[in-house]
Design a protein around this motif. Sequence first.
Motif, PDB file in Angstrom:
ATOM      1  N   CYS A 174      -2.226   1.224 -15.648  1.00 56.72           N
ATOM      2  CA  CYS A 174      -2.727   2.561 -15.382  1.00 56.72           C
ATOM      3  C   CYS A 174      -1.758   3.289 -14.458  1.00 56.72           C
ATOM      4  N   PHE A 175      -2.108   4.533 -14.090  1.00 55.10           N
ATOM      5  CA  PHE A 175      -1.278   5.293 -13.170  1.00 55.10           C
ATOM      6  C   PHE A 175      -1.243   4.596 -11.814  1.00 55.10           C
ATOM      7  N   SER A 176      -0.217   4.879 -11.052  1.00 53.27           N
ATOM      8  CA  SER A 176       0.041   4.177  -9.806  1.00 53.27           C
ATOM      9  C   SER A 176      -1.146   4.256  -8.843  1.00 53.27           C
ATOM     10  N   LYS A 177      -1.494   3.093  -8.291  1.00 55.58           N
ATOM     11  CA  LYS A 177      -2.575   3.006  -7.325  1.00 55.58           C
ATOM     12  C   LYS A 177      -2.150   2.092  -6.178  1.00 55.58           C
ATOM     13  N   THR A 178      -2.970   2.079  -5.134  1.00 51.07           N
ATOM     14  CA  THR A 178      -2.667   1.265  -3.962  1.00 51.07           C
ATOM     15  C   THR A 178      -3.434  -0.047  -4.026  1.00 51.07           C
ATOM     16  N   VAL A 179      -2.688  -1.139  -3.913  1.00 49.70           N
ATOM     17  CA  VAL A 179      -3.251  -2.488  -3.988  1.00 49.70           C
ATOM     18  C   VAL A 179      -2.938  -3.210  -2.682  1.00 49.70           C
ATOM     19  N   VAL A 180      -3.954  -3.850  -2.091  1.00 47.07           N
ATOM     20  CA  VAL A 180      -3.695  -4.720  -0.951  1.00 47.07           C
ATOM     21  C   VAL A 180      -3.950  -6.168  -1.366  1.00 47.07           C
ATOM     22  N   ILE A 181      -3.041  -7.028  -0.973  1.00 48.65           N
ATOM     23  CA  ILE A 181      -3.224  -8.470  -1.120  1.00 48.65           C
ATOM     24  C   ILE A 181      -3.479  -9.011   0.281  1.00 48.65           C
ATOM     25  N   ILE A 182      -4.618  -9.638   0.470  1.00 47.84           N
ATOM     26  CA  ILE A 182      -4.937 -10.225   1.768  1.00 47.84           C
ATOM     27  C   ILE A 182      -4.891 -11.738   1.608  1.00 47.84           C
ATOM     28  N   ILE A 217       3.130 -15.993   4.233  1.00 48.40           N
ATOM     29  CA  ILE A 217       4.004 -15.916   3.067  1.00 48.40           C
ATOM     30  C   ILE A 217       4.938 -17.117   2.974  1.00 48.40           C
ATOM     31  N   GLU A 218       5.210 -17.805   4.096  1.00 46.54           N
ATOM     32  CA  GLU A 218       6.084 -18.983   4.051  1.00 46.54           C
ATOM     33  C   GLU A 218       5.387 -20.201   3.436  1.00 46.54           C
ATOM     34  N   TYR A 219       4.059 -20.153   3.328  1.00 41.95           N
ATOM     35  CA  TYR A 219       3.293 -21.232   2.712  1.00 41.95           C
ATOM     36  C   TYR A 219       3.438 -21.094   1.195  1.00 41.95           C
ATOM     37  N   LYS A 220       3.867 -22.170   0.534  1.00 42.53           N
ATOM     38  CA  LYS A 220       4.265 -22.073  -0.868  1.00 42.53           C
ATOM     39  C   LYS A 220       3.151 -21.566  -1.777  1.00 42.53           C
ATOM     40  N   TRP A 221       1.919 -21.994  -1.546  1.00 47.41           N
ATOM     41  CA  TRP A 221       0.808 -21.516  -2.377  1.00 47.41           C
ATOM     42  C   TRP A 221       0.748 -20.000  -2.328  1.00 47.41           C
ATOM     43  N   ASP A 222       0.806 -19.425  -1.123  1.00 49.96           N
ATOM     44  CA  ASP A 222       0.739 -17.970  -0.977  1.00 49.96           C
ATOM     45  C   ASP A 222       1.931 -17.281  -1.633  1.00 49.96           C
ATOM     46  N   SER A 223       3.122 -17.784  -1.367  1.00 51.39           N
ATOM     47  CA  SER A 223       4.307 -17.118  -1.917  1.00 51.39           C
ATOM     48  C   SER A 223       4.298 -17.166  -3.439  1.00 51.39           C
ATOM     49  N   TYR A 269       1.563 -17.264  -5.562  1.00 52.57           N
ATOM     50  CA  TYR A 269       0.626 -16.347  -6.212  1.00 52.57           C
ATOM     51  C   TYR A 269       0.970 -14.888  -5.909  1.00 52.57           C
ATOM     52  N   ILE A 270       1.528 -14.620  -4.734  1.00 50.82           N
ATOM     53  CA  ILE A 270       1.896 -13.239  -4.419  1.00 50.82           C
ATOM     54  C   ILE A 270       3.031 -12.769  -5.315  1.00 50.82           C
ATOM     55  N   SER A 291       4.758  -9.562  -9.971  1.00 45.47           N
ATOM     56  CA  SER A 291       5.434  -9.505 -11.270  1.00 45.47           C
ATOM     57  C   SER A 291       4.623  -8.737 -12.289  1.00 45.47           C
ATOM     58  N   VAL A 292       3.298  -8.720 -12.132  1.00 42.56           N
ATOM     59  CA  VAL A 292       2.427  -8.003 -13.067  1.00 42.56           C
ATOM     60  C   VAL A 292       2.215  -6.555 -12.626  1.00 42.56           C
ATOM     61  N   LEU A 293       2.033  -6.320 -11.344  1.00 41.40           N
ATOM     62  CA  LEU A 293       1.632  -4.997 -10.854  1.00 41.40           C
ATOM     63  C   LEU A 293       2.712  -4.252 -10.077  1.00 41.40           C
ATOM     64  N   GLY A 294       3.743  -4.944  -9.642  1.00 43.34           N
ATOM     65  CA  GLY A 294       4.645  -4.389  -8.645  1.00 43.34           C
ATOM     66  C   GLY A 294       5.416  -3.161  -9.042  1.00 43.34           C
ATOM     67  N   ASP A 295       5.796  -3.048 -10.299  1.00 44.76           N
ATOM     68  CA  ASP A 295       6.631  -1.916 -10.707  1.00 44.76           C
ATOM     69  C   ASP A 295       5.876  -0.597 -10.743  1.00 44.76           C
TER      70      ASP A 295
END
Length: 321
Positions: free
Chosen positions: A15-23, A28-34, A36-37, A42-46
């Motif tokens: 859809c058109f650009s929107k604001t997404v927060v990932i909590i 981010i240094e923890y591999k599980w977090d890095s 999935y983030i 990769s799906v929403l970032g562009d």
Amino acid sequence: MRLLILALMLVSPLCFSKTVVIIESYHIEYKWDSDYISAVQSVLGDKHDIHVLALDTKRLKKSEWPDKVADIQQSIEQLNPDIAILGDDNAFSLMAQNLVDSGIPVVFLGVNGGAAQHPALESPLVTGILERPFFEKSIRHLKKVLRQNDRFLVLMDDSPTMRNAVNEYFGDKRQDTIYGSQLDIVLTNDKDTWLDSVVNAHETYDAIIVGTHHTIRDNAGNYVTPDELMSTAFRQTRVPIFSFWDIFIGKEKSIGGFTVSAHQEGLTAARLARLIMNGVHPNKIPQLKSLSGHFVYSDSGLKHWNLELSPLIASQAKFVP
């Protein structure tokens, strides 16, 4: 309905650009977090404005959590996001109710608790992926790898995450049989108990399968890092160690297995978020359980234990050092 939602996840345009927060519950240094983030991005970032906010609950003392929550709530007010993606139980328990009270839709991933622990799971503004170890598929797979050796020690920390996962599948039982294989389940937060279970496993078991081991402390109450535990276990055990999670596989860690993938959980969460941003109400999207695992193996671990995968499994596996 589930099949319809899965089909929409694959074909739904952005859809058109929107604001997404990932909590994130952790950092981010923890591999599980890095993992999935990066998958979400990769799906929403562009096409969307993505902000990552870390609760850092693995490193902060619990007494410091309220101040961190207050900081993130202030950031949420400033960002006014169109949707929030919450990673793991701590983020959900600390942030979900505040978000839905503000009218912000929530997509979660990596959550092990149910509605008793997380009442906000029943909110019509909430959907996501309940993280569940692949107990049956893992045992069926490992029987093939070990070739008829089928006595397993399932070793986990005694965290809410692991208690929820075990209780949902096994109930109050701590011994069970899956596909004819004997399983004994040990949940402990005590370093000596955890390591003694590893050292003595050869007396009863053919292999160990580890869950999370992030809430373990020594007799003095000092936190023991997962890397320290796994490297010690690797050196001292006389039976191979496998894992339910891909983040615990590698050099001087567990050998491998059929595992939950943080990357896959992130992809699924991002696609659910995309559906919501395209106009599908969260209460029309059923909450899912971990959809697909993958075979991950350590080259050094296989060599250390003189194990060889079948050509079929090897062709499907991801290999790490």
